[in-house]
Design an enzyme around this catalytic site. Structure first.
Site, PDB file in Angstrom:
ATOM      1  N   HIS A 181     -10.370   7.387   1.280  1.00 24.68           N
ATOM      2  CA  HIS A 181      -8.988   7.207   0.806  1.00 24.68           C
ATOM      3  C   HIS A 181      -8.937   6.095  -0.224  1.00 24.68           C
ATOM      4  O   HIS A 181      -9.773   5.192  -0.234  1.00 24.68           O
ATOM      5  CB  HIS A 181      -8.058   6.863   1.979  1.00 24.68           C
ATOM      6  N   ASP A 212      -4.714  -0.652  -1.716  1.00 25.19           N
ATOM      7  CA  ASP A 212      -6.067  -0.415  -1.245  1.00 25.19           C
ATOM      8  C   ASP A 212      -6.817   0.141  -2.449  1.00 25.19           C
ATOM      9  O   ASP A 212      -6.327   1.096  -3.095  1.00 25.19           O
ATOM     10  CB  ASP A 212      -5.973   0.662  -0.143  1.00 25.19           C
ATOM     11  N   LYS A 234      -6.958  -4.831  -3.280  1.00 25.63           N
ATOM     12  CA  LYS A 234      -7.725  -5.438  -2.181  1.00 25.63           C
ATOM     13  C   LYS A 234      -8.760  -4.464  -1.644  1.00 25.63           C
ATOM     14  O   LYS A 234      -8.672  -3.261  -1.912  1.00 25.63           O
ATOM     15  CB  LYS A 234      -6.786  -5.884  -1.055  1.00 25.63           C
ATOM     16  N   ASP A 265       0.787  -1.245   0.000  1.00 24.28           N
ATOM     17  CA  ASP A 265       0.000   0.000   0.000  1.00 24.28           C
ATOM     18  C   ASP A 265       0.816   1.291   0.000  1.00 24.28           C
ATOM     19  O   ASP A 265       0.483   2.236   0.720  1.00 24.28           O
ATOM     20  CB  ASP A 265      -0.965   0.005   1.190  1.00 24.28           C
ATOM     21  N   CYS A 277      -2.037  -2.520   7.503  1.00 26.54           N
ATOM     22  CA  CYS A 277      -1.944  -3.442   6.369  1.00 26.54           C
ATOM     23  C   CYS A 277      -0.648  -4.239   6.347  1.00 26.54           C
ATOM     24  O   CYS A 277      -0.644  -5.394   5.939  1.00 26.54           O
ATOM     25  CB  CYS A 277      -2.188  -2.687   5.071  1.00 26.54           C
TER      26      CYS A 277
HETATM   27  C1  VGL Z   1      -4.630   1.042   5.593  1.00 29.27           C
HETATM   28  C2  VGL Z   1      -6.069   2.152   6.963  1.00 29.27           C
HETATM   29  C3  VGL Z   1      -7.085   2.006   6.048  1.00 29.27           C
HETATM   30  C4  VGL Z   1      -3.234   0.533   5.356  1.00 29.27           C
HETATM   31  C5  VGL Z   1      -5.626   0.879   4.678  1.00 29.27           C
HETATM   32  O1  VGL Z   1      -2.851   0.372   4.183  1.00 29.27           O
HETATM   33  O2  VGL Z   1      -2.504   0.297   6.335  1.00 29.27           O
HETATM   34  N1  VGL Z   1      -4.851   1.672   6.745  1.00 29.27           N
HETATM   35  N2  VGL Z   1      -6.857   1.366   4.911  1.00 29.27           N
HETATM   36 ZN    ZN Z   2      -8.328   1.363   3.271  1.00 27.69          ZN
END
Ligand code: VGL
Ligand code: ZN
Length: 200
Positions: free
Chosen positions: A82, A63, A107, A21, A146
C-alpha cells in the site's frame, strides 16, 4: 466523548490542522481500504475551509513507502502492499480539497522502518514549534494506527490535541480497536470533539 455538547472552541493563531493519511489506498477500493474511510473527507473539507480562513497551518501526512517496505507481507510484515511512493494509491483523493499552502509530510519512506506517526522520522515537530503551534486538531485514517500514534506523539511533545470525531475511521482488525484507540487517546489527554463544537 462527552455527550452534552455545550463546549465551543475558538481557533487562534496557535492552532494547526493535521490530516493523517487520507490517501487512495486507505479509501474504499484501495489496497488497504478502511471501512467508510471516505466518510472523513467531507468533515475534513469543512475543517480545511475553517483553518484556511484563520490562516492556520494545514498539514497532510502521507504513508510513502518504497516497493519493498518492511510492513508489506512479502517482507514478513502485516499489511498488503500500500501507499508505494508516487503510485496512485499513495495520492490524496481529488475530493480532498487541500490548499496549495498545505504542508505535505511523508513518512515511512525507507524500506527497513515503518512509522505510523506523522512525527516519526519527519520534521513536523520542529516546523510546528517554529510556527508557535500549541494545539493540533487531528483527523484522518486510521483511528487505530496512524491517527492514534500521531495523537500520542503530539501529546508527548506537549501539544494540546483535539481529535475530530466525525473525521476519523478505524481499520478494526480486531473488533473494537477503533473505540479502544479513542479511549487511549483521551486517557493520554486528547480531547475528542465534534465539528459542531468548533466555532466557525
Ligand atoms: C496505516 C496501516 C499501515 C495508517 C499505515 O495510516 O493508519 N495503517 N500503514
Ligand atoms: Zn503503511
Amino acid at each position: 466523548m462527552r455527550e452534552d455538547d455545550d463546549r465551543n472552541y475558538q481557533l487562534n493563531a496557535h492552532d494547526a490542522l493535521i490530516i493523517v493519511d487520507v490517501q487512495n489506498d486507505f479509501l474504499p477500493g484501495g489496497a488497504l481500504a478502511v471501512r467508510h474511510g471516505d466518510a472523513v473527507i467531507e468533515p475534513l473539507n469543512r475543517m480545511i475551509e475553517l483553518f484556511k480562513g484563520k490562516d492556520c497551518p494545514i498539514i497532510a501526512t502521507r504513508d510513502w513507502h518504497p516497493q519493498d517496505h518492511c510492513s508489506f507481507k512479502a517482507q514478513g510484515g502485516p499489511w498488503p502492499v500500500h501507499c508505494v511512493a508516487e503510485s496512485k494509491g499513495a495520492l490524496f483523493p481529488k475530493e480532498l480539497r487541500l490548499p496549495k499552502s498545505a504542508w505535505i509530510i511523508s513518512k515511512a519512506t525507507t524500506a527497513a522502518r515503518d512509522a505510523y506517526s506523522g512525527f516519526d522520522g519527519t520534521d513536523l515537530a520542529e516546523r510546528l514549534k517554529a510556527q508557535k503551534i500549541k494545539r493540533v486538531w487531528v483527523g484522518g485514517l486510521a483511528t487505530d494506527y496512524c491517527v492514534r500514534q500521531t495523537v500520542l506523539d503530539a501529546l508527548k511533545l506537549g501539544l494540546d490535541v483535539m481529535v475530530l470525531f466525525e473525521a476519523v475511521r478505524a481499520v478494526n482488525l480486531k473488533p473494537g480497536d477503533g473505540d479502544r484507540a479513542i479511549d487511549e487517546m483521551e486517557d493520554a489527554g486528547a480531547i475528542c470533539v465534534t465539528l459542531a463544537e468548533v466555532a466557525p
